[in-house]
Design a protein around this motif. Structure first.
Motif, PDB file in Angstrom:
ATOM      1  N   ASP A 112     138.998  -6.920   3.215  1.00 18.53           N
ATOM      2  CA  ASP A 112     138.794  -6.681   4.657  1.00 18.53           C
ATOM      3  C   ASP A 112     139.206  -5.274   5.097  1.00 18.53           C
ATOM      4  O   ASP A 112     140.133  -5.052   5.847  1.00 18.53           O
ATOM      5  N   GLY A 113     138.429  -4.318   4.583  1.00 14.70           N
ATOM      6  CA  GLY A 113     138.568  -2.955   5.068  1.00 14.70           C
ATOM      7  C   GLY A 113     139.775  -2.201   4.570  1.00 14.70           C
ATOM      8  O   GLY A 113     140.179  -1.225   5.171  1.00 14.70           O
TER       9      GLY A 113
ATOM     10  N   GLN B  39     125.919   6.722  10.826  1.00 12.74           N
ATOM     11  CA  GLN B  39     126.544   5.506  11.348  1.00 12.74           C
ATOM     12  C   GLN B  39     126.550   4.406  10.299  1.00 12.74           C
ATOM     13  O   GLN B  39     127.521   3.649  10.165  1.00 12.74           O
ATOM     14  N   TYR B  40     125.476   4.328   9.504  1.00 13.87           N
ATOM     15  CA  TYR B  40     125.444   3.343   8.412  1.00 13.87           C
ATOM     16  C   TYR B  40     126.538   3.624   7.399  1.00 13.87           C
ATOM     17  O   TYR B  40     127.221   2.702   6.932  1.00 13.87           O
ATOM     18  N   ILE B  41     126.727   4.912   7.063  1.00 11.95           N
ATOM     19  CA  ILE B  41     127.766   5.257   6.077  1.00 11.95           C
ATOM     20  C   ILE B  41     129.140   4.900   6.622  1.00 11.95           C
ATOM     21  O   ILE B  41     129.978   4.339   5.922  1.00 11.95           O
ATOM     22  N   ASP B  43     129.892   2.619   8.786  1.00  9.69           N
ATOM     23  CA  ASP B  43     130.095   1.176   8.899  1.00  9.69           C
ATOM     24  C   ASP B  43     130.271   0.494   7.546  1.00  9.69           C
ATOM     25  O   ASP B  43     130.988  -0.502   7.437  1.00  9.69           O
ATOM     26  N   ASN B  44     129.596   0.982   6.505  1.00  5.47           N
ATOM     27  CA  ASN B  44     129.525   0.218   5.270  1.00  5.47           C
ATOM     28  C   ASN B  44     130.222   0.846   4.084  1.00  5.47           C
ATOM     29  O   ASN B  44     130.085   0.339   2.980  1.00  5.47           O
ATOM     30  N   THR B  45     130.941   1.968   4.271  1.00 11.03           N
ATOM     31  CA  THR B  45     131.428   2.668   3.082  1.00 11.03           C
ATOM     32  C   THR B  45     132.496   1.872   2.333  1.00 11.03           C
ATOM     33  O   THR B  45     132.534   1.878   1.110  1.00 11.03           O
ATOM     34  N   GLU B  47     132.883  -1.465   2.171  1.00 12.77           N
ATOM     35  CA  GLU B  47     132.321  -2.627   1.465  1.00 12.77           C
ATOM     36  C   GLU B  47     131.443  -2.193   0.291  1.00 12.77           C
ATOM     37  O   GLU B  47     131.409  -2.860  -0.738  1.00 12.77           O
ATOM     38  N   GLU B  48     130.703  -1.123   0.442  1.00 11.48           N
ATOM     39  CA  GLU B  48     129.731  -0.768  -0.596  1.00 11.48           C
ATOM     40  C   GLU B  48     130.335   0.007  -1.747  1.00 11.48           C
ATOM     41  O   GLU B  48     129.940  -0.170  -2.892  1.00 11.48           O
ATOM     42  N   THR B  49     131.267   0.923  -1.448  1.00 14.56           N
ATOM     43  CA  THR B  49     131.779   1.774  -2.512  1.00 14.56           C
ATOM     44  C   THR B  49     133.229   1.498  -2.854  1.00 14.56           C
ATOM     45  O   THR B  49     133.699   1.939  -3.896  1.00 14.56           O
ATOM     46  N   TYR B  62     126.837   8.406  -2.292  1.00 15.87           N
ATOM     47  CA  TYR B  62     125.578   8.406  -1.551  1.00 15.87           C
ATOM     48  C   TYR B  62     124.753   9.641  -1.873  1.00 15.87           C
ATOM     49  O   TYR B  62     123.531   9.585  -1.910  1.00 15.87           O
TER      50      TYR B  62
END
Lengths: 157, 90, 115
Positions: A112-113, B39-41, B43-45, B47-49, B62
Motif C-alpha cells: 500500500d504505497g 499524471q499516470y506515472i 499515480d501508478n509508479t 504499484e508498477e515498478t 518508463y
C-alpha cells in the motif's frame, strides 16, 4: 606535480571514506530517496578526484590503473544492456521490469504505497550498473588529464 | 564596427526578441496544462515498478531507451577523451 | 506577465551564452558560453514541470494526497546534465590539444584566411 600540503592530505584522508559511504548510500537507495546511479556515481568520482588532487598523479597510478577503469566502465555498460535484454527473455519487451512482484531478490511487492529496499525490480540493479559506469567514466577523464599535465611538467622541468 | 559585427548584433537582437516573446507567451509559471502521461506515472509508479522515487522510475523503467542513449553518449565521450590523451610513445 | 519571470531568466541565460559564443575570441570563454546555454535549457526544462505547491515526485515520507511535480521533465534534465558533462570533457580535451599545437587559444588563428 608534487601534490598539496600536509594539511590538505590529512583532511582528504579523513573525509575520503565518508564521501565514499555517502556516494554508495545514494546509489543503493536510488529507488527510495533522491538520487540514483548517476548522482551517487558523481559523488564517489568526486571523492576519488579529491585524493588525486591532494596527492599526485603518480601516487594514484600506483594504486589504480587506467586499464582497470576502462574494464569497470565497460562492465557497467554491458551489465546495463544485459539487464535490458533480459527483459525480452523473461518479460514482455526491452527494458521491461521483469523482477517486480516475483518475491525474489529486489522483487518484493510494495505494500500500500510504501516501497522499501527490497522492491523495485531491476531498478536497483540498473542503479548499480550505471553507478559503476559513472564512477569509472568520470574518474577516468580526470585521471587521463592529470597524467597528461604531470607528464608535460616533467618534460619542461 | 565592421560589417561582421553588425550582422552578429542584428542576429542576436532578433534571436533575443523572438526568445523573450515566446517565453512571455508560455503558460503561466506553476500551473501547467493537464498531462495524462505524467499524471499516470505519478499515480501508478509504486504499484508498477516498486520504486518510490518517481524520477528514477522514469529514468530506468518508463523511458529506458533515453537512458540507454545517455549511457552510450557518456561511454563515447570517455572513450574519446582517453583516445585524445593517449600516449603515442612510451 | 510577472508570473513568467522564471521563463525570462532561462531566456536571459540562453541569450548571454549566445552573446559569449559570438563575441568572444578565446576558446575557453566560448566553452563557458556553451555551458551557460546548457544551464538555461536545464532551467527551462525544470520550470516546465513545476506545479504550484507541489513536492518532488518521491513517495518516501510524502504526505498523502499531495500534488506532485511532473517527473518526466526532471528525468530528461538529468539526462541533459550527464550529457553536458561528457561533452564538456570532450571539448576541453580538444582545446588542450589545439593549444598544444598552435600555442594559442585565439579562435581567429584556427579559421580560414580572412583576417
Amino acid at each position: 606535480m608534487k601534490g598539496m600540503s600536509l594539511i590538505v592530505r590529512t583532511i582528504a584522508n579523513i573525509s575520503f571514506p565518508f564521501i565514499l559511504i555517502y556516494g554508495f548510500y545514494i546509489i543503493a537507495h536510488g529507488h527510495l530517496t533522491p538520487g540514483g546511479g548517476f548522482q551517487g556515481g558523481a559523488v564517489v568520482a568526486s571523492g576519488l578526484v579529491l585524493m588525486l588532487i591532494a596527492y599526485n598523479a603518480e601516487w594514484i597510478s600506483q594504486r589504480i590503473k587506467e586499464s582497470h577503469l576502462s574494464i569497470f566502465e565497460s562492465l557497467g555498460a554491458l551489465s546495463f544492456v544485459l539487464l535490458a535484454f533480459l527483459g525480452i527473455i523473461f518479460g514482455t519487451a526491452f527494458f521491461s521490469n521483469f523482477l517486480v512482484g516475483t518475491e525474489s531478490l529486489f522483487g518484493g511487492i510494495p505494500l500500500d504505497g510504501a516501497a522499501n529496499i527490497n522492491t523495485g525490480g531491476i531498478i536497483p540493479l540498473m542503479n548499480f550498473a550505471v553507478g559503476l559506469k559513472v564512477i569509472a567514466g568520470l574518474f577516468a577523464i580526470v585521471y587521463v588529464m592529470a597524467h597528461f599535465i604531470s607528464k608535460k611538467e616533467g618534460k619542461i622541468a | 564596427m565592421n560589417k561582421r559585427d553588425l550582422l552578429a548584433y542584428s542576429f542576436l537582437t532578433v534571436f533575443a526578441v523572438f526568445t523573450i516573446f515566446s517565453m512571455l507567451s508560455m503558460h503561466s509559471f506553476g500551473v501547467p496544462d493537464e498531462n495524462a502521461m505524467d499524471q499516470y506515472i505519478i499515480d501508478n509508479t509504486v504499484e508498477e515498478t516498486g520504486a518510490s522515487n518517481g524520477v528514477t522510475a522514469v529514468v530506468f523503467d518508463y523511458r529506458g531507451f533515453d537512458t540507454l542513449g545517455e549511457a552510450t553518449v557518456l561511454f563515447t565521450a570517455v572513450a574519446g577523451v582517453i583516445l585524445v590523451f593517449r600516449r603515442l610513445k612510451k | 506577465m510577472i508570473a513568467n519571470i522564471p521563463y525570462i531568466a532561462a531566456a536571459a541565460l540562453i541569450i548571454i551564452g549566445l552573446y559569449t559564443i559570438i563575441f568572444r575570441k578565446n576558446l575557453i570563454k566560448m566553452l563557458i558560453g556553451i555551458t551557460i546555454i546548457e544551464s538555461g535549457v536545464n532551467l527551462f526544462l525544470i520550470t516546465l514541470g513545476y506545479r504550484k505547491g507541489g513536492i518532488a515526485p518521491i513517495f518516501t515520507g510524502a504526505p498523502a494526497e499531495s500534488t506532485m511535480m511532473f517527473p518526466v521533465p526532471q528525468a530528461l534534465t538529468l539526462t541533459s546534465i550527464v550529457i553536458g558533462v561528457a561533452v564538456l570533457a570532450l571539448m576541453l580535451s580538444f582545446i588542450v590539444h589545439m593549444y598544444r599545437h598552435t600555442k594559442s587559444l585565439d579562435v581567429r588563428k584556427f579559421g580560414g584566411d580572412d583576417q
